[in-house]
Design a protein around this motif. Structure first.
Motif, PDB file in Angstrom:
ATOM      1  N   TRP A   1     -35.588 -14.313  16.489  1.00 41.02           N
ATOM      2  CA  TRP A   1     -35.628 -15.201  16.375  1.00 41.02           C
ATOM      3  C   TRP A   1     -35.315 -15.955  16.720  1.00 41.02           C
ATOM      4  O   TRP A   1     -35.360 -17.321  16.092  1.00 41.02           O
ATOM      5  CB  TRP A   1     -33.464 -14.220  16.536  1.00 41.02           C
TER       6      TRP A   1
ATOM      7  N   LEU B   1     -39.240 -17.572  16.725  1.00 37.23           N
ATOM      8  CA  LEU B   1     -38.872 -18.176  14.551  1.00 37.23           C
ATOM      9  C   LEU B   1     -38.499 -19.075  15.093  1.00 37.23           C
ATOM     10  O   LEU B   1     -39.324 -20.119  14.757  1.00 37.23           O
ATOM     11  CB  LEU B   1     -38.663 -16.516  13.897  1.00 37.23           C
TER      12      LEU B   1
ATOM     13  N   VAL C   1     -36.965 -14.416   3.863  1.00 43.84           N
ATOM     14  CA  VAL C   1     -38.331 -14.600   3.734  1.00 43.84           C
ATOM     15  C   VAL C   1     -39.270 -15.181   2.356  1.00 43.84           C
ATOM     16  O   VAL C   1     -39.956 -15.942   2.474  1.00 43.84           O
ATOM     17  CB  VAL C   1     -39.183 -13.222   3.765  1.00 43.84           C
TER      18      VAL C   1
ATOM     19  N   LEU D   1     -38.770 -18.227   4.010  1.00 43.04           N
ATOM     20  CA  LEU D   1     -39.423 -18.720   3.598  1.00 43.04           C
ATOM     21  C   LEU D   1     -40.948 -19.073   3.498  1.00 43.04           C
ATOM     22  O   LEU D   1     -41.350 -19.854   3.578  1.00 43.04           O
ATOM     23  CB  LEU D   1     -39.665 -17.787   5.467  1.00 43.04           C
TER      24      LEU D   1
ATOM     25  N   LEU E   1     -43.708 -17.196  10.555  1.00 47.93           N
ATOM     26  CA  LEU E   1     -42.737 -16.082  10.606  1.00 47.93           C
ATOM     27  C   LEU E   1     -43.967 -14.764  11.379  1.00 47.93           C
ATOM     28  O   LEU E   1     -43.973 -14.194  11.891  1.00 47.93           O
ATOM     29  CB  LEU E   1     -42.289 -15.691   9.146  1.00 47.93           C
TER      30      LEU E   1
ATOM     31  N   SER F   1     -44.605 -15.837  14.927  1.00 48.79           N
ATOM     32  CA  SER F   1     -43.778 -15.286  15.786  1.00 48.79           C
ATOM     33  C   SER F   1     -44.216 -14.321  15.471  1.00 48.79           C
ATOM     34  O   SER F   1     -43.573 -13.606  17.244  1.00 48.79           O
ATOM     35  CB  SER F   1     -42.407 -15.659  15.376  1.00 48.79           C
TER      36      SER F   1
END
Length: 156
Positions: free
Chosen positions: A67, A70, A125, A128, A137, A140
């Motif tokens: 987290w 990201l 998701v 994003l 994503l 990361s």
């Protein structure tokens, strides 16, 4: 408002609660990353057992690491997605806290915490991908996966 010379002194219960939280945070950090708790696994089966055990024990720590990475990749170019991710994670965390406070509620029967986590991940998701930050994503995930696997293998 005047206090007329009276001094506020915190109760010993309040001081104990603060001391307890500080000690528990120090204990959690030393459990997660204490240098004396790392060693090489004896073999492949030992490594897989460590990975399985550490994924169950430290899954929250690994999720926080993902987290944070990201969020740091979203900071410069996708601020709206970053704010949405922070808000969605607060909502999911609040739901988990409510389930812990009210363990016999009807919410537990209909919405399990795993189902809420899957819904949360799906919404993040989709957000994003709509914002064009799906690359962040994957970046990361690529950055955090070696750290997570190394910790899971070498943490004894």
């Amino acid at each position: 408002m005047a206090n007329y010379g009276a001094m506020f002194r915190p109760t010993t219960a309040a001081l104990w609660a603060v001391h307890f939280h500080v000690r528990s945070a120090q204990r959690a950090i030393s459990r997660f990353a204490g240098p004396s708790s790392f060693s090489l696994p004896a073999g492949r089966s030992s490594a897989t057992n460590r990975i399985r055990r550490n994924f169950t024990v430290f899954r929250v720590h690994y999720a926080i690491l993902l987290w944070f990475i990201l969020l740091s990749t979203l900071f410069h170019s996708h601020r709206a997605s970053m704010l949405f991710l922070m808000a969605a994670s607060k909502i999911a965390l609040s739901y988990a806290v409510l389930l812990r406070i009210f363990p016999t509620s009807l919410l537990r029967r209909f919405l399990d915490r795993h189902l809420v986590a899957v819904i949360f991940l799906t919404i993040v998701v989709v957000d994003l991908s709509l914002d064009g930050a799906i690359r962040n994503l994957f970046l990361s995930l690529i950055v955090a996966t070696p750290f997570v696997l190394a910790h899971a293998v070498f943490r004894s």
